[in-house]
Design a protein around this motif. Structure first.
Motif, mmCIF file in Angstrom:
data_model
loop_
_atom_site.group_PDB
_atom_site.id
_atom_site.type_symbol
_atom_site.label_atom_id
_atom_site.label_comp_id
_atom_site.label_asym_id
_atom_site.label_seq_id
_atom_site.Cartn_x
_atom_site.Cartn_y
_atom_site.Cartn_z
ATOM 1 N N LEU A 120 26.192 77.072 -15.092
ATOM 2 C CA LEU A 120 27.778 76.808 -13.601
ATOM 3 C C LEU A 120 29.153 76.621 -15.212
ATOM 4 N N SER A 121 29.025 76.495 -16.156
ATOM 5 C CA SER A 121 30.050 76.122 -16.619
ATOM 6 C C SER A 121 30.734 77.297 -17.427
ATOM 7 N N TYR A 122 30.423 78.375 -17.680
ATOM 8 C CA TYR A 122 31.216 79.623 -17.382
ATOM 9 C C TYR A 122 32.213 80.150 -16.661
ATOM 10 N N GLN A 123 33.149 79.736 -17.506
ATOM 11 C CA GLN A 123 34.481 79.961 -16.249
ATOM 12 C C GLN A 123 34.671 81.630 -16.512
ATOM 13 N N LEU A 124 35.470 82.180 -15.266
ATOM 14 C CA LEU A 124 35.809 83.599 -14.983
ATOM 15 C C LEU A 124 37.575 84.031 -14.760
ATOM 16 N N SER A 125 38.367 84.754 -15.191
ATOM 17 C CA SER A 125 39.622 84.686 -15.060
ATOM 18 C C SER A 125 39.870 85.432 -13.687
ATOM 19 N N THR A 126 40.888 85.459 -13.230
ATOM 20 C CA THR A 126 41.330 85.981 -11.557
ATOM 21 C C THR A 126 40.775 87.027 -11.294
ATOM 22 N N ALA A 127 41.331 87.990 -12.589
ATOM 23 C CA ALA A 127 40.899 89.141 -12.175
ATOM 24 C C ALA A 127 39.574 89.901 -12.002
ATOM 25 N N GLU A 128 38.992 89.223 -13.182
ATOM 26 C CA GLU A 128 36.817 88.889 -13.001
ATOM 27 C C GLU A 128 36.316 89.222 -11.816
ATOM 28 N N LEU A 129 36.891 87.960 -10.821
ATOM 29 C CA LEU A 129 36.847 86.862 -9.702
ATOM 30 C C LEU A 129 37.098 88.662 -9.119
ATOM 31 N N ILE A 130 37.870 89.168 -8.682
ATOM 32 C CA ILE A 130 38.998 90.612 -8.216
ATOM 33 C C ILE A 130 37.164 91.728 -8.408
ATOM 34 N N GLY A 131 37.318 91.707 -9.052
ATOM 35 C CA GLY A 131 36.645 93.006 -9.415
ATOM 36 C C GLY A 131 35.171 92.471 -9.396
ATOM 37 N N ILE A 132 34.367 91.524 -9.314
ATOM 38 C CA ILE A 132 33.388 91.257 -8.255
ATOM 39 C C ILE A 132 33.948 91.348 -7.241
#
Length: 75
Positions: free
Chosen positions: A10-22
């Motif tokens: 749960l503490s793993y952070q994603l970048s905005t680009a990764e969130l858009i890709g998902i």
């Protein structure tokens, strides 16, 4: 042990680009299935015209899982 692993995940952070890709990886197939579902189940919208038809079509694309489940339960 399990709680430590859960906190680590749960503490793993994603970048905005990764969130858009998902979002694209999940959204494109969902919308494609919804488009196919709406295109093959056209018995209801024949009585609708104009904006009502567009809203009904877009609504059926967005809610195809519910409509699929309702269709299975009705038959």
């Amino acid at each position: 042990m399990l709680l430590t692993k859960l906190r680590q995940v749960l503490s793993y952070q994603l970048s905005t680009a990764e969130l858009i890709g998902i979002g694209l990886l999940l959204g494109v197939p969902y919308l494609a299935v919804g488009l196919v579902w709406s295109s093959t189940h056209t018995e209801h919208p024949h009585q609708l015209h104009g904006a009502d038809l567009v809203v009904s079509f877009l609504g059926s694309i967005a809610s195809w899982p519910v409509l699929l489940f309702a269709n299975v339960c009705m038959t």
